[in-house]
Design an enzyme around this catalytic site. Sequence first.
Site, PDB file in Angstrom:
ATOM      1  N   GLY A 178     -49.745  -0.838  -4.345  1.00  0.00           N
ATOM      2  CA  GLY A 178     -50.527   0.271  -3.792  1.00  0.00           C
ATOM      3  C   GLY A 178     -52.005   0.123  -4.095  1.00  0.00           C
ATOM      4  N   ARG A 216     -43.884   3.720   1.617  1.00  0.00           N
ATOM      5  CA  ARG A 216     -44.881   4.465   0.840  1.00  0.00           C
ATOM      6  C   ARG A 216     -45.951   4.994   1.791  1.00  0.00           C
ATOM      7  NH1 ARG A 216     -46.362   1.083  -4.488  1.00  0.00           N
ATOM      8  NH2 ARG A 216     -47.246   3.095  -5.076  1.00  0.00           N
ATOM      9  N   ASP A 230     -48.034   8.296 -14.433  1.00  0.00           N
ATOM     10  CA  ASP A 230     -47.306   7.077 -14.801  1.00  0.00           C
ATOM     11  C   ASP A 230     -46.786   7.145 -16.235  1.00  0.00           C
ATOM     12  OD1 ASP A 230     -47.632   6.074 -12.304  1.00  0.00           O
ATOM     13  OD2 ASP A 230     -49.244   4.691 -12.807  1.00  0.00           O
ATOM     14  N   ARG A 260     -41.744   0.411 -14.260  1.00  0.00           N
ATOM     15  CA  ARG A 260     -41.779   1.478 -15.270  1.00  0.00           C
ATOM     16  C   ARG A 260     -40.381   1.969 -15.664  1.00  0.00           C
ATOM     17  NH1 ARG A 260     -46.637   1.470 -16.504  1.00  0.00           N
ATOM     18  NH2 ARG A 260     -48.267   1.326 -14.917  1.00  0.00           N
ATOM     19  N   ASN A 287     -45.585  13.609  -7.075  1.00  0.00           N
ATOM     20  CA  ASN A 287     -45.974  12.268  -6.601  1.00  0.00           C
ATOM     21  C   ASN A 287     -45.171  11.137  -7.247  1.00  0.00           C
ATOM     22  OD1 ASN A 287     -47.410  12.401  -9.047  1.00  0.00           O
ATOM     23  ND2 ASN A 287     -49.089  11.176  -8.247  1.00  0.00           N
ATOM     24  N   SER A 299     -51.541  11.181  -3.000  1.00  0.00           N
ATOM     25  CA  SER A 299     -51.970  10.061  -3.839  1.00  0.00           C
ATOM     26  C   SER A 299     -53.476  10.063  -3.982  1.00  0.00           C
ATOM     27  CB  SER A 299     -51.528   8.733  -3.216  1.00  0.00           C
ATOM     28  OG  SER A 299     -52.106   7.652  -3.920  1.00  0.00           O
ATOM     29  N   SER A 300     -53.957   9.901  -5.216  1.00  0.00           N
ATOM     30  CA  SER A 300     -55.402   9.813  -5.429  1.00  0.00           C
ATOM     31  C   SER A 300     -55.944   8.484  -4.907  1.00  0.00           C
ATOM     32  CB  SER A 300     -55.723   9.956  -6.919  1.00  0.00           C
ATOM     33  OG  SER A 300     -55.136   8.896  -7.651  1.00  0.00           O
ATOM     34  N   GLN A 301     -55.050   7.514  -4.647  1.00  0.00           N
ATOM     35  CA  GLN A 301     -55.519   6.207  -4.150  1.00  0.00           C
ATOM     36  C   GLN A 301     -56.150   6.314  -2.766  1.00  0.00           C
ATOM     37  OE1 GLN A 301     -52.485   3.192  -4.404  1.00  0.00           O
ATOM     38  NE2 GLN A 301     -52.240   3.441  -6.600  1.00  0.00           N
ATOM     39  N   SER A 309     -54.928  -0.630 -12.745  1.00  0.00           N
ATOM     40  CA  SER A 309     -55.823   0.202 -11.931  1.00  0.00           C
ATOM     41  C   SER A 309     -57.254  -0.310 -11.989  1.00  0.00           C
ATOM     42  CB  SER A 309     -55.820   1.650 -12.428  1.00  0.00           C
ATOM     43  OG  SER A 309     -54.510   2.131 -12.537  1.00  0.00           O
TER      44      SER A 309
END
Length: 428
Positions: free
Chosen positions: A97, A125, A314, A387, A337, A170-172, A24
Amino acid sequence: MLESLTLQPIALVNGTVNLPGSKSVSNRALLLAALAEGTTQLNNVLDSDDIRHMLNALQALGVNFRLSADRTCCEVDGLGGKLVAEQPLSLFLGNAGTAMRPLAAVLCLGNSDIVLTGEPRMKERPIGHLVDALRQGGAQIDYLEQENYPPLRLRGGFRGGELTVDGRVSSQFLTALLMTAPLAEQDTTIRIMGDLVSKPYIDITLHLMKAFGIDVGHENYQIFHIKGGQTYRSPGTYLVEGDASSASYFLAAAAIKGGTVRVTGIGKKSVQGDTKFADVLEKMGAKVTWGDDYIECSRGELQGIDMDMNHIPDAAMTIATTALFATGPTTIRNIYNWRVKETDRLTAMATELRKVGAEVEEGEDYIRVVPPVQLTAADIGTYDDHRMAMCFSLVALSDTPVTILDPKCTAKTFPDYFEQFARLSQLA
């Protein structure tokens, strides 16, 4: 036939892991360094697929950078303004992403003609809420295949102004708008509709913007005010902290079968919300010690918990497999999410946990795991999701082996994960 890796039962984990850089933080820092005035030396950059996709895109957009031999130090010559393409350009961003969302916004600043595309999963997505907000600010964006999903064609036009964006997926999306807004002609006000998911990731964005000279005011994460016509300025050097999501596997392993494991590169002062994962392990019964640049965990008698984990989406996945070793059920809540990540992680996690013998209830936005008396050896599907592969390595901390299919999918964020995991492990 998919490659596979069988992990034999592990009796003890012990040792120290120097964490690879945060995904990130790395991709945000690379993009801001490219937009900034001056040259920035980024240290402890992650070397993984998602980062390579960002670097390839920046290179195609005319950004000059120099990588060290191990690809963890990157010196970026900033352009001192927006990224432009002289002629039409197509950028392939894999399933990253953290590259797709911010670039989709930043590349709407000029009047370039750019297509953003990626792997088949990227085309599943959602990105519609971000596109809607960019269009409110004047951006010209077309969907090339399915409405609300990549690939996208961008033709510039973003000027700022009054924007609203849905915070629930999504916070993205918000991260992308925040990073773009200072370079727009006009001032920008962003209003969040609904609850903002994964808030700590917004803190990472605001922290990085500040490091590159730009302050953003907000009212309780619901309204953000950004002045237009600003310039990012290089901080000279910037150290990317270790990846807190990646730390979760090693800390959980220690909680289950320590020994003591120390992860370095994150700690008390970390900007990543996923460090809060250590608090969850502590609640379950593990022993946790915090330093300025390390977190240490030792084994405890683990108890199941029932918790909202929206703030650590995550790392929360790691709790789902840690739950196999706890007494009593564990419920992880408010994680809708998970469904829009690398795969539908709720369904994937439920499916694979059942294979190893757990009783699982999968809700729309929660998962409840009842551990079995005895784990079952199984072949774990990983769904091209890094993950999933790393989470299920923890099954080997039992008297049962586990086979991970397509183990190389960890290359997305942690190419040598299994080597590091083996280094700490003493076989039964």
